[in-house]
Design an enzyme around this catalytic site. Structure first.
Site, PDB file in Angstrom:
ATOM      1  N   LYS A   1       0.828  -1.213   0.000  1.00 47.48           N
ATOM      2  CA  LYS A   1       0.000   0.000   0.000  1.00 47.48           C
ATOM      3  C   LYS A   1       0.867   1.269   0.000  1.00 47.48           C
ATOM      4  O   LYS A   1       0.674   2.153  -0.821  1.00 47.48           O
ATOM      5  CB  LYS A   1      -0.902   0.035   1.255  1.00 47.48           C
ATOM      6  CG  LYS A   1      -1.838  -1.148   1.366  1.00 47.48           C
ATOM      7  CD  LYS A   1      -2.730  -1.038   2.602  1.00 47.48           C
ATOM      8  CE  LYS A   1      -1.994  -1.135   3.928  1.00 47.48           C
ATOM      9  NZ  LYS A   1      -1.352  -2.440   4.165  1.00 47.48           N
TER      10      LYS A   1
ATOM     11  N   ARG B   1      11.356  -5.637   5.056  1.00 43.49           N
ATOM     12  CA  ARG B   1      11.085  -4.209   4.843  1.00 43.49           C
ATOM     13  C   ARG B   1      12.056  -3.335   5.636  1.00 43.49           C
ATOM     14  O   ARG B   1      12.361  -3.606   6.794  1.00 43.49           O
ATOM     15  CB  ARG B   1       9.652  -3.883   5.270  1.00 43.49           C
ATOM     16  CG  ARG B   1       9.350  -2.385   5.243  1.00 43.49           C
ATOM     17  CD  ARG B   1       7.886  -2.080   5.191  1.00 43.49           C
ATOM     18  NE  ARG B   1       7.145  -2.511   6.361  1.00 43.49           N
ATOM     19  CZ  ARG B   1       5.829  -2.443   6.471  1.00 43.49           C
ATOM     20  NH1 ARG B   1       5.102  -1.986   5.454  1.00 43.49           N
ATOM     21  NH2 ARG B   1       5.226  -2.865   7.554  1.00 43.49           N
TER      22      ARG B   1
ATOM     23  N   ARG C   1      -0.485  -9.079  13.658  1.00 47.84           N
ATOM     24  CA  ARG C   1      -1.041  -8.109  12.701  1.00 47.84           C
ATOM     25  C   ARG C   1      -1.814  -8.820  11.592  1.00 47.84           C
ATOM     26  O   ARG C   1      -2.844  -8.333  11.142  1.00 47.84           O
ATOM     27  CB  ARG C   1       0.081  -7.249  12.118  1.00 47.84           C
ATOM     28  CG  ARG C   1       0.575  -6.207  13.131  1.00 47.84           C
ATOM     29  CD  ARG C   1       1.925  -5.671  12.757  1.00 47.84           C
ATOM     30  NE  ARG C   1       1.914  -4.963  11.503  1.00 47.84           N
ATOM     31  CZ  ARG C   1       2.988  -4.818  10.718  1.00 47.84           C
ATOM     32  NH1 ARG C   1       4.134  -5.341  11.072  1.00 47.84           N
ATOM     33  NH2 ARG C   1       2.901  -4.153   9.596  1.00 47.84           N
TER      34      ARG C   1
ATOM     35  N   ARG D   1      11.210  -1.444  11.254  1.00 47.16           N
ATOM     36  CA  ARG D   1      10.148  -1.089  12.196  1.00 47.16           C
ATOM     37  C   ARG D   1      10.049  -2.142  13.295  1.00 47.16           C
ATOM     38  O   ARG D   1      10.129  -3.339  13.033  1.00 47.16           O
ATOM     39  CB  ARG D   1       8.812  -1.010  11.459  1.00 47.16           C
ATOM     40  CG  ARG D   1       8.596   0.320  10.752  1.00 47.16           C
ATOM     41  CD  ARG D   1       7.414   0.330   9.823  1.00 47.16           C
ATOM     42  NE  ARG D   1       6.212  -0.276  10.361  1.00 47.16           N
ATOM     43  CZ  ARG D   1       5.058  -0.358   9.704  1.00 47.16           C
ATOM     44  NH1 ARG D   1       4.971   0.135   8.473  1.00 47.16           N
ATOM     45  NH2 ARG D   1       4.006  -0.915  10.246  1.00 47.16           N
TER      46      ARG D   1
ATOM     47  N   ARG E   1      -9.737   0.349   8.615  1.00 49.68           N
ATOM     48  CA  ARG E   1      -9.299  -0.998   8.947  1.00 49.68           C
ATOM     49  C   ARG E   1     -10.379  -1.771   9.690  1.00 49.68           C
ATOM     50  O   ARG E   1     -10.154  -2.931  10.056  1.00 49.68           O
ATOM     51  CB  ARG E   1      -8.045  -0.933   9.822  1.00 49.68           C
ATOM     52  CG  ARG E   1      -6.746  -0.967   9.003  1.00 49.68           C
ATOM     53  CD  ARG E   1      -5.576  -0.704   9.941  1.00 49.68           C
ATOM     54  NE  ARG E   1      -4.397  -1.438   9.568  1.00 49.68           N
ATOM     55  CZ  ARG E   1      -3.322  -0.904   8.982  1.00 49.68           C
ATOM     56  NH1 ARG E   1      -3.302   0.355   8.647  1.00 49.68           N
ATOM     57  NH2 ARG E   1      -2.277  -1.648   8.724  1.00 49.68           N
TER      58      ARG E   1
HETATM   59  P1  ADP Z   1       2.130  -1.932   3.208  1.00 53.45           P
HETATM   60  O1  ADP Z   1       2.127  -0.420   3.217  1.00 53.45           O
HETATM   61  O2  ADP Z   1       0.923  -2.491   2.517  1.00 53.45           O
HETATM   62  O3  ADP Z   1       2.349  -2.525   4.552  1.00 53.45           O
HETATM   63  P2  ADP Z   1       4.714  -1.654   1.821  1.00 53.45           P
HETATM   64  O4  ADP Z   1       4.429  -0.768   0.671  1.00 53.45           O
HETATM   65  O5  ADP Z   1       5.447  -1.091   2.969  1.00 53.45           O
HETATM   66  O6  ADP Z   1       3.346  -2.390   2.312  1.00 53.45           O
HETATM   67  O7  ADP Z   1       5.490  -2.952   1.252  1.00 53.45           O
HETATM   68  C1  ADP Z   1       5.914  -3.998   2.116  1.00 53.45           C
HETATM   69  C2  ADP Z   1       7.303  -4.482   1.689  1.00 53.45           C
HETATM   70  O8  ADP Z   1       7.193  -5.185   0.439  1.00 53.45           O
HETATM   71  C3  ADP Z   1       8.313  -3.366   1.456  1.00 53.45           C
HETATM   72  O9  ADP Z   1       9.572  -3.815   1.873  1.00 53.45           O
HETATM   73  C4  ADP Z   1       8.260  -3.127  -0.062  1.00 53.45           C
HETATM   74  O10 ADP Z   1       9.509  -2.651  -0.571  1.00 53.45           O
HETATM   75  C5  ADP Z   1       7.953  -4.523  -0.587  1.00 53.45           C
HETATM   76  N1  ADP Z   1       7.063  -4.517  -1.771  1.00 53.45           N
HETATM   77  C6  ADP Z   1       6.046  -3.661  -2.051  1.00 53.45           C
HETATM   78  N2  ADP Z   1       5.434  -3.979  -3.213  1.00 53.45           N
HETATM   79  C7  ADP Z   1       6.081  -5.091  -3.688  1.00 53.45           C
HETATM   80  C8  ADP Z   1       5.906  -5.909  -4.870  1.00 53.45           C
HETATM   81  N3  ADP Z   1       4.949  -5.668  -5.771  1.00 53.45           N
HETATM   82  N4  ADP Z   1       6.753  -6.973  -5.002  1.00 53.45           N
HETATM   83  C9  ADP Z   1       7.717  -7.205  -4.087  1.00 53.45           C
HETATM   84  N5  ADP Z   1       7.925  -6.495  -2.973  1.00 53.45           N
HETATM   85  C10 ADP Z   1       7.111  -5.433  -2.762  1.00 53.45           C
HETATM   86  P1  ADP Z   2       1.023  -1.997   7.683  1.00 56.43           P
HETATM   87  O1  ADP Z   2       0.184  -1.586   6.558  1.00 56.43           O
HETATM   88  O2  ADP Z   2       2.359  -2.474   7.292  1.00 56.43           O
HETATM   89  O3  ADP Z   2       0.336  -2.972   8.600  1.00 56.43           O
HETATM   90  P2  ADP Z   2       0.808   0.692   8.889  1.00 56.43           P
HETATM   91  O4  ADP Z   2       2.008   1.542   8.871  1.00 56.43           O
HETATM   92  O5  ADP Z   2      -0.313   1.027   7.973  1.00 56.43           O
HETATM   93  O6  ADP Z   2       1.306  -0.810   8.679  1.00 56.43           O
HETATM   94  O7  ADP Z   2       0.216   0.636  10.378  1.00 56.43           O
HETATM   95  C1  ADP Z   2       1.034   0.349  11.484  1.00 56.43           C
HETATM   96  C2  ADP Z   2       0.187   0.181  12.732  1.00 56.43           C
HETATM   97  O8  ADP Z   2      -0.494   1.414  13.019  1.00 56.43           O
HETATM   98  C3  ADP Z   2      -0.923  -0.866  12.646  1.00 56.43           C
HETATM   99  O9  ADP Z   2      -0.458  -2.164  12.939  1.00 56.43           O
HETATM  100  C4  ADP Z   2      -1.891  -0.355  13.705  1.00 56.43           C
HETATM  101  O10 ADP Z   2      -1.440  -0.671  15.011  1.00 56.43           O
HETATM  102  C5  ADP Z   2      -1.784   1.159  13.545  1.00 56.43           C
HETATM  103  N1  ADP Z   2      -2.790   1.659  12.588  1.00 56.43           N
HETATM  104  C6  ADP Z   2      -2.565   2.144  11.347  1.00 56.43           C
HETATM  105  N2  ADP Z   2      -3.722   2.480  10.754  1.00 56.43           N
HETATM  106  C7  ADP Z   2      -4.709   2.206  11.636  1.00 56.43           C
HETATM  107  C8  ADP Z   2      -6.125   2.294  11.614  1.00 56.43           C
HETATM  108  N3  ADP Z   2      -6.785   2.762  10.538  1.00 56.43           N
HETATM  109  N4  ADP Z   2      -6.806   1.904  12.715  1.00 56.43           N
HETATM  110  C9  ADP Z   2      -6.174   1.427  13.802  1.00 56.43           C
HETATM  111  N5  ADP Z   2      -4.852   1.295  13.886  1.00 56.43           N
HETATM  112  C10 ADP Z   2      -4.111   1.673  12.817  1.00 56.43           C
END
Ligand code: ADP
Ligand code: ADP
Ligand code: ZN
Length: 216
Positions: free
Chosen positions: A13, A127, A171, A160, A88
């Protein structure tokens, strides 16, 4: 365009939202980034949120929605936004609709990035994030040019705390229980655009563009 980007933790995302926002000239609003900035600054919101984030649980809806209401009221959201990480829960989705309605707005599309569960653990554990500008990398899939340094700003890359194996498991469970039902919720509203996230970063971006009628 008012867009929500959904998908399990590690779906991509943040990676996609960043490029989409630059192409569409709208802000990329990441709830996770806002919480982490507050944790770093030691604000009251940050201290409260950290109690949940560190365990991989969701921050309570009232706290999260209060924060996002203020953010969406800022001037830079007038022409649109990419919302990454919210809603979420179904409760958050209903609350978001009400907040937008008050501002005379509605969502145009909800993009769901679909990635098989077994891939997510590898994505999350590899990541790395820039301490300075939040740019995201992956040790194998998307490495920086110089190990440990951000290509964009030269900042230090870090892992992280919630990307540890133990927290990742929780998660993913939280996602399945509380967030996955949003797919059917938005499908029913006719807003859902489902994208195969198990492809290269560029291919995912192209597919999202096609679905939104954008040729980036
Ligand atoms: P999210 O915000 O949904 O948690 P991220 O954008 O942070 O996900 O991506 C999670 C990890 O996967 C990061 O280390 C990113 O560089 C990697 N990543 C993102 N998109 C892809 C893809 N299409 N293929 C492989 N790795 C990816
Ligand atoms: P990822 O997409 O990799 O799970 P984010 O950076 O989006 O991680 O979110 C990290 C953390 O922040 C989540 O695991 C949660 O604890 C909190 N968080 C983020 N967005 C929300 C939301 N919309 N509602 C509740 N908690 C949230
Ligand atoms: Zn950086």
């Amino acid at each position: 365009m008012n867009i929500v980007l959904m998908g399990p933790p590690g779906a991509g995302k943040g990676t996609q939202a960043d490029v989409m926002a630059r192409n569409l000239f709208v802000p990329h609003i990441s709830t996770g980034d806002i919480f982490r900035a507050n944790i770093k600054a030691g604000t009251e919101l940050g201290q409260l949120a950290n109690q949940y984030i560190s365990k991989g649980d969701l921050v309570p809806d009232e706290v999260t929605m209060g924060m996002i209401k203020d953010r969406l009221a800022e001037d830079d959201c007038a022409k649109g936004f990419i919302l990454d990480g919210l809603p979420r829960t179904i409760g958050q989705a209903d609350a978001l609709e009400a907040i937008l309605a008050e501002q005379g707005k509605k969502l145009d599309k909800v993009v769901n990035i679909d990635v098989p569960a077994d891939l997510l653990i590898t994505r999350l554990s590899g990541r790395r994030v820039c301490r300075n500008c939040s740019q995201t990398y992956h040790l194998e899939n998307n490495p920086p040019t110089e190990p440990g340094r951000c290509d964009e700003c030269g900042g230090e890359l870090y892992q992280r705390a919630d990307d540890s194996e133990e927290t990742i498991k929780n998660r993913l469970d939280v996602y399945t229980e509380q967030s996955a039902p949003l797919i059917a919720y938005y499908e029913q509203k006719g807003l859902l655009l489902s994208i195969n996230g198990n492809q290269s970063i560029n291919k995912v971006l192209t597919d999202i563009g096609k679905g939104l009628g954008q040729s980036w």
